[in-house]
Design an enzyme around this catalytic site. Structure first.
Site, short mmCIF file in Angstrom:
data_model
loop_
_atom_site.label_atom_id
_atom_site.label_comp_id
_atom_site.label_asym_id
_atom_site.label_seq_id
_atom_site.Cartn_x
_atom_site.Cartn_y
_atom_site.Cartn_z
N GLU A 165 42.80 61.09 55.34
CA GLU A 165 43.16 61.84 56.55
C GLU A 165 42.01 62.67 57.10
O GLU A 165 42.09 63.91 57.17
CB GLU A 165 44.35 62.76 56.26
CG GLU A 165 45.58 62.03 55.78
CD GLU A 165 46.82 62.92 55.72
OE1 GLU A 165 46.66 64.15 55.77
OE2 GLU A 165 47.92 62.38 55.63
N GLU A 361 50.88 56.76 52.19
CA GLU A 361 51.69 57.94 51.86
C GLU A 361 52.92 57.93 52.73
O GLU A 361 52.84 57.65 53.93
CB GLU A 361 50.96 59.27 52.15
CG GLU A 361 49.90 59.66 51.17
CD GLU A 361 49.26 61.02 51.50
OE1 GLU A 361 49.93 61.90 52.09
OE2 GLU A 361 48.08 61.19 51.17
C1 BGP Z 1 49.22 64.61 53.45
C2 BGP Z 1 48.10 64.87 52.49
C3 BGP Z 1 48.51 65.23 51.10
C4 BGP Z 1 49.85 65.92 50.96
C5 BGP Z 1 50.90 65.41 51.95
C6 BGP Z 1 52.18 66.21 52.02
O1 BGP Z 1 48.85 64.99 54.73
O2 BGP Z 1 47.25 63.75 52.38
O3 BGP Z 1 47.46 65.91 50.51
O4 BGP Z 1 49.71 67.25 50.81
O5 BGP Z 1 50.38 65.33 53.25
O6 BGP Z 1 52.05 67.29 52.89
P1 BGP Z 1 52.18 68.79 52.45
O7 BGP Z 1 51.64 68.88 51.06
O8 BGP Z 1 51.39 69.57 53.43
O9 BGP Z 1 53.63 69.13 52.49
#
Ligand code: BGP
Length: 458
Positions: A165, A361
């Site tokens: 990202e 993801e």
């Molecule tokens: C994505 C990232 C992760 C993870 C995930 C969940 O954007 O790659 O690192 O953190 O989001 O989001 P968050 O942890 O902000 O709830």
């Protein structure tokens, strides 16, 4: 009717070094911006939960590899910590080499294919002090780190990604203040994004020169923009949002070109970054083998209420639109819209040469999951099962329509630390008990995923 996914489909999960390893200032590792930021401003982090002791994978990876196998994961993406492998940017930390070699070997021994990423928001502090991604020096430093990683682990790891990202460290660090250095400066944000793109390209170049039997890609966050209406103003907002947030990396990574419309847009707004004459040819020459897309939520947009040229912020080009019919995950505040996965699948097929891609993801963060503990001590996370199943339904539809998707990774495997949100929202197939030495226990979603992986569908 059973929905069977393509042969050899990757069923797995994603995570990252800084969010799971712990030992963040031990075993030779130097500080990243997260270690530094927590030291100077711990109050910014949920319940003062910092990066120091995240989930302790550094000590528990062997049992974790067993747990991956127990729930049928055939692949896992995690990252290497730059500051662990090369604490000063130049010299190898042999303990890190041993740790990662053991960890990746252990995954392979348990039938889990490692997909290894190089940068997951964890800028070395020594490099940040020299300007971080604002400086062209970071491009060379990253290429050196990438080459080192390929040399040290290329015999074990066959699937690599450069960045997770990249737009997130750009916007969170230089526009919205969720990452260090937490400044607000659109022009710097564009320069940081451009240097990140060149770092990616130079890492792909290093890969092509080092590895002959592997593949390289990049992981991008995808929030496809949906306009409030078909008015020209709303559609222009959608176009600007997609150009800046999606096409900025996807086009050069896959097609070897920054879109002309994006070049024109940043020029119009006096945001053109500094470039080197050879960059264009490098971007053209070093495209990727595959793409990972992290999908959580769509981006609803409308024409800006305060349009401005030159724009001071992206909101002068497009503004968030609050769609009245949206379904929301109240813990994270993100819209739940599984249909977008189908649109993304078709976009990859029709606009990106049907390049191989996977959902790298997808998941649902929920707070206070102990509420859902059953009598046997297992979290019954039916909401997460429903979330993933709904998304998989649309992914299946996209694959049926011919999109070249080769896998689905949930975020995440074991509950992990999440930047400023600390351990508030949990995403894992396994619960992590922070009061009990990071002990792991399976959630209902882990058992469900095991079935899905086993049946290659549902
Ligand atoms: C994505 C990232 C992760 C993870 C995930 C969940 O954007 O790659 O690192 O953190 O989001 O989001 P968050 O942890 O902000 O709830």
């Amino acid at each position: 009717m059973t929905k069977t996914f393509p042969k050899n489909f990757l069923w797995g999960a994603a995570t990252s070094a800084p969010q799971t390893e712990g030992h963040s200032l031990l075993n030779g590792k130097s500080a990243s911006t997260w270690d530094y930021w927590f030291e100077i401003a711990p109050e910014k982090f949920n319940e003062n939960q910092g990066p120091k002791d995240t989930s302790n994978v550094y000590e528990m990876y062997r049992q974790d590899c067993q747990r991956m196998q127990d729930i049928g994961l055939n692949s896992l993406r995690t990252s290497i910590s730059w500051t662990r492998l090369l604490p000063d940017g130049k010299n190898l930390n042999q303990e890190a080499v041993k740790f990662y070699r053991d960890y990746f070997t252990c995954m392979l021994d348990h039938g889990v294919k490692p997909i290894i990423n190089l940068f997951h928001f964890d800028m070395p502090m020594w490099l940040m002090q020299k300007g971080g991604w604002e400086s062209r020096k970071a491009v060379d430093a990253f290429a050196f780190y990438a080459k080192t990683a390929f040399e040290q682990f290329g015999d074990l790891v066959k699937m690599w990604t450069t960045f997770n990202e990249p737009m997130v460290h750009v916007e969170c660090g230089y526009l919205y203040q969720f990452h260090y250095p937490a400044i607000v400066d659109f022009k710097k944000a564009v320069q940081v994004g451009y240097h990140t793109l060149m770092a990616h390209v130079c890492a792909v170049k290093a890969f092509r020169q080092t590895i002959t039997d592997g593949q390289i890609g990049i992981i991008l966050n995808i929030s496809p923009a949906y306009a409030r209406s078909d008015s020209p103003q709303d559609l222009a907002a959608k176009q600007a949002a997609d150009l800046l947030n999606t096409q900025s990396f996807l086009d050069p990574a896959v097609k070897g070109e920054i879109p002309q419309e994006l070049i024109d847009l940043v020029k119009l707004h006096e945001l053109t970054p500094q470039v080197l004459p050879e960059d264009k040819a490098l971007i053209k020459a070093y495209t990727v083998d595959f793409i990972g897309l992290n999908y959580y939520q769509p981006r609803r947009v409308k024409a800006p209420s305060q349009p401005l040229t030159p724009a001071k912020m992206p909101e002068n080009l497009y503004e968030p639109y609050d769609w009245p019919e949206k379904k929301i995950n109240p813990y994270r505040g993100w819209e739940i819209y599984p249909q977008a996965i189908y649109d993304v699948a078709i976009m990859m097929k029709e606009q990106y040469n049907n390049i191989p891609w996977y959902v790298s993801e997808n998941g649902m963060g929920v707070a206070d999951e102990e509420r859902f503990l059953n009598a046997d001590g297992m979290i019954e996370d039916d909401y997460r099962i429903e979330f993933m199943q709904d998304h998989l339904e649309y992914l299946y539809k996209g694959i049926q329509a011919g999109s070249n998707c080769f896998g689905y990774h949930s975020w995440t495997f074991v509950d992990c630390w999440s930047w400023l949100n600390g351990y508030r929202n949990r995403y894992g197939f396994y619960r992590v008990d922070l009061d009990n030495n990071f002990e792991r226990s399976i959630k209902k979603s882990g058992l469900w995923f095991k079935e899905v992986a086993h049946n290659n569908g549902f």
